[in-house]
Design a protein around this motif. Sequence first.
Motif, PDB file in Angstrom:
ATOM      1  N   LYS A 183       0.824  -1.209   0.000  1.00  0.00           N
ATOM      2  CA  LYS A 183       0.000   0.000   0.000  1.00  0.00           C
ATOM      3  C   LYS A 183       0.857   1.258   0.000  1.00  0.00           C
ATOM      4  O   LYS A 183       0.541   2.246  -0.672  1.00  0.00           O
ATOM      5  N   ILE A 184       1.971   1.210   0.731  1.00  0.00           N
ATOM      6  CA  ILE A 184       2.858   2.373   0.807  1.00  0.00           C
ATOM      7  C   ILE A 184       3.703   2.494  -0.456  1.00  0.00           C
ATOM      8  O   ILE A 184       3.779   3.559  -1.075  1.00  0.00           O
ATOM      9  N   PHE A 185       4.322   1.379  -0.856  1.00  0.00           N
ATOM     10  CA  PHE A 185       5.294   1.424  -1.946  1.00  0.00           C
ATOM     11  C   PHE A 185       4.654   1.739  -3.285  1.00  0.00           C
ATOM     12  O   PHE A 185       5.250   2.404  -4.128  1.00  0.00           O
ATOM     13  N   PHE A 186       3.411   1.289  -3.482  1.00  0.00           N
ATOM     14  CA  PHE A 186       2.744   1.538  -4.755  1.00  0.00           C
ATOM     15  C   PHE A 186       1.698   2.638  -4.664  1.00  0.00           C
ATOM     16  O   PHE A 186       0.732   2.670  -5.432  1.00  0.00           O
ATOM     17  N   SER A 187       1.920   3.548  -3.740  1.00  0.00           N
ATOM     18  CA  SER A 187       1.081   4.750  -3.660  1.00  0.00           C
ATOM     19  C   SER A 187       1.476   5.722  -4.765  1.00  0.00           C
ATOM     20  O   SER A 187       2.592   5.663  -5.300  1.00  0.00           O
ATOM     21  N   LYS A 188       0.581   6.611  -5.112  1.00  0.00           N
ATOM     22  CA  LYS A 188       0.878   7.608  -6.144  1.00  0.00           C
ATOM     23  C   LYS A 188       2.077   8.459  -5.740  1.00  0.00           C
ATOM     24  O   LYS A 188       2.940   8.788  -6.560  1.00  0.00           O
ATOM     25  N   TYR A 203      -4.446  12.831 -14.154  1.00  0.00           N
ATOM     26  CA  TYR A 203      -5.897  12.665 -14.268  1.00  0.00           C
ATOM     27  C   TYR A 203      -6.442  11.557 -13.372  1.00  0.00           C
ATOM     28  O   TYR A 203      -7.612  11.190 -13.476  1.00  0.00           O
ATOM     29  N   SER A 204      -5.601  11.031 -12.504  1.00  0.00           N
ATOM     30  CA  SER A 204      -6.030   9.934 -11.637  1.00  0.00           C
ATOM     31  C   SER A 204      -6.602  10.460 -10.329  1.00  0.00           C
ATOM     32  O   SER A 204      -5.983  11.270  -9.648  1.00  0.00           O
ATOM     33  N   ARG A 205      -7.798   9.972  -9.990  1.00  0.00           N
ATOM     34  CA  ARG A 205      -8.444  10.358  -8.733  1.00  0.00           C
ATOM     35  C   ARG A 205      -8.772   9.130  -7.880  1.00  0.00           C
ATOM     36  O   ARG A 205      -9.388   9.254  -6.835  1.00  0.00           O
ATOM     37  N   GLU A 206      -8.336   7.976  -8.314  1.00  0.00           N
ATOM     38  CA  GLU A 206      -8.730   6.753  -7.636  1.00  0.00           C
ATOM     39  C   GLU A 206      -7.610   6.195  -6.765  1.00  0.00           C
ATOM     40  O   GLU A 206      -6.477   6.681  -6.786  1.00  0.00           O
ATOM     41  N   ASN A 207      -7.953   5.165  -6.004  1.00  0.00           N
ATOM     42  CA  ASN A 207      -7.036   4.545  -5.050  1.00  0.00           C
ATOM     43  C   ASN A 207      -6.107   3.586  -5.788  1.00  0.00           C
ATOM     44  O   ASN A 207      -6.439   2.419  -5.989  1.00  0.00           O
ATOM     45  N   LEU A 208      -4.934   4.055  -6.179  1.00  0.00           N
ATOM     46  CA  LEU A 208      -4.018   3.256  -6.984  1.00  0.00           C
ATOM     47  C   LEU A 208      -3.556   1.983  -6.268  1.00  0.00           C
ATOM     48  O   LEU A 208      -3.574   0.900  -6.875  1.00  0.00           O
ATOM     49  N   LYS A 213      -3.414  -3.836  -6.039  1.00  0.00           N
ATOM     50  CA  LYS A 213      -3.445  -5.013  -5.156  1.00  0.00           C
ATOM     51  C   LYS A 213      -4.543  -5.984  -5.588  1.00  0.00           C
ATOM     52  O   LYS A 213      -4.329  -7.210  -5.613  1.00  0.00           O
ATOM     53  N   ASP A 214      -5.709  -5.466  -5.932  1.00  0.00           N
ATOM     54  CA  ASP A 214      -6.788  -6.335  -6.420  1.00  0.00           C
ATOM     55  C   ASP A 214      -6.360  -7.075  -7.678  1.00  0.00           C
ATOM     56  O   ASP A 214      -6.636  -8.261  -7.850  1.00  0.00           O
ATOM     57  N   ARG A 215      -5.651  -6.346  -8.556  1.00  0.00           N
ATOM     58  CA  ARG A 215      -5.206  -6.955  -9.819  1.00  0.00           C
ATOM     59  C   ARG A 215      -4.117  -8.002  -9.581  1.00  0.00           C
ATOM     60  O   ARG A 215      -4.121  -9.074 -10.201  1.00  0.00           O
ATOM     61  N   VAL A 216      -3.201  -7.703  -8.672  1.00  0.00           N
ATOM     62  CA  VAL A 216      -2.130  -8.637  -8.342  1.00  0.00           C
ATOM     63  C   VAL A 216      -2.695  -9.899  -7.699  1.00  0.00           C
ATOM     64  O   VAL A 216      -2.278 -11.019  -8.013  1.00  0.00           O
ATOM     65  N   ASP A 217      -3.647  -9.738  -6.802  1.00  0.00           N
ATOM     66  CA  ASP A 217      -4.276 -10.901  -6.166  1.00  0.00           C
ATOM     67  C   ASP A 217      -4.880 -11.823  -7.222  1.00  0.00           C
ATOM     68  O   ASP A 217      -4.713 -13.049  -7.169  1.00  0.00           O
ATOM     69  N   SER A 218      -5.584 -11.247  -8.174  1.00  0.00           N
ATOM     70  CA  SER A 218      -6.188 -12.041  -9.235  1.00  0.00           C
ATOM     71  C   SER A 218      -5.128 -12.689 -10.104  1.00  0.00           C
ATOM     72  O   SER A 218      -5.205 -13.881 -10.433  1.00  0.00           O
ATOM     73  N   PHE A 339      -0.167  -8.389 -15.385  1.00  0.00           N
ATOM     74  CA  PHE A 339      -1.356  -7.911 -14.670  1.00  0.00           C
ATOM     75  C   PHE A 339      -1.061  -6.687 -13.805  1.00  0.00           C
ATOM     76  O   PHE A 339      -1.164  -6.685 -12.595  1.00  0.00           O
ATOM     77  N   PHE A 340      -0.691  -5.598 -14.512  1.00  0.00           N
ATOM     78  CA  PHE A 340      -0.535  -4.292 -13.896  1.00  0.00           C
ATOM     79  C   PHE A 340      -1.789  -3.441 -14.093  1.00  0.00           C
ATOM     80  O   PHE A 340      -1.922  -2.378 -13.485  1.00  0.00           O
ATOM     81  N   TYR A 341      -2.693  -3.881 -14.963  1.00  0.00           N
ATOM     82  CA  TYR A 341      -3.785  -3.033 -15.417  1.00  0.00           C
ATOM     83  C   TYR A 341      -5.143  -3.540 -14.962  1.00  0.00           C
ATOM     84  O   TYR A 341      -5.372  -4.733 -14.848  1.00  0.00           O
TER      85      TYR A 341
END
Length: 349
Positions: A183-188, A203-208, A213-218, A339-341
């Motif tokens: 969560k810390i290391f991959f923060s904006k 242009y990003s307003r979301e929780n990166l 993390k959701d994508r990595v888990d999958s 799966f970065f995206y």
Amino acid sequence: MNLSDYYREENYIHYSNCHEDYLLLEKYVKNNMKEVLSVASALDNSLSFLVHKNLRVHAFDCNPSQVKLGKLKICGIKNLSYKNFIVLLGVQEGDSLALYNRIKKYLDEDVRKYFDEHLFLIKEGIVNIGRFEQYFHLFRKKIFPLTSGEKNIKAFATAKTLEEQQEIYAKKINTIRFRLMFKIFFSKTLMAKLGRDKEYFKYSRENLPKILKDRVDSGFNNVLNLTNPYYGYVLNNYYQELPFYLKKENFTKIKANIQNITLEEKSFDEMLDRNYDFMNLSDIFEYMDNSKMPFYSDRIYEHLNKDGIVIFWNMMNVRSISSLKRISGKNDWLSDRAFFYRDFLVYEK
């Protein structure tokens, strides 16, 4: 000069490898296609299209350093054997500097001057010099062992089956400490400081961290690390499985068709001066305001031939093309080895 100083230059190499799965692009190439528009980045995927002798690839990038990197790769493919080419890139050990000195006479003057002034990039290993790659190296060397342990990481990277990998991830890798540090290391904030240009987050307003993390888990539950060139590289800091363009059987075809690629320092708008059968647009729309999408949707439709394909990825932002029919499904998303995206999108005219 070292890499830290190099990244303070106005134009530096952001990516020394492509981080989009070429196999997903390959799936949508049709036999009757001829003209391909492709975002260059590190040029890996643009080169990969050349396994098809009928394709003419028009690669482009706005960053002059990325273009110079791509031209070095093209020159290496033209003038080196497979064995020497992967040494030049730093994929295998050897005298990369001697190989560079052998081929540099074939480079454009500006490309030769650039790498002559930055010889340390050759010595570092071309595949490792991108700022984004160095960010992954930092995570692998300094952070990951503290959260999960070196022994567990190696077992995770080399698990023989998906079931074994899933068990290691659930019990040994995805610890509370790992989740916190992720969560810390991959923060904006930290990524903008150490991994990617801060303009990429404009242009990003979301929780990166949550998106990633959701994508990595999958991904870790659906794609085997052992045969994954993208996350294999992240987990090992080297390729245990080579990307498509670096496999010997594909290199041979690419070398035979290398005259069918052009690489230009241009914008997307400038490249829309002709029609194409296939557009590989990477994650180009991440860096545009969503209000511009109707304009680009119309322009893409105008410059895409009948039955043509457009492919791009979304990471932080949600972008779509309203003028075309979306044909990609969830199976593509689940099988994406890079799966970065959050989204993989395919459209057809």
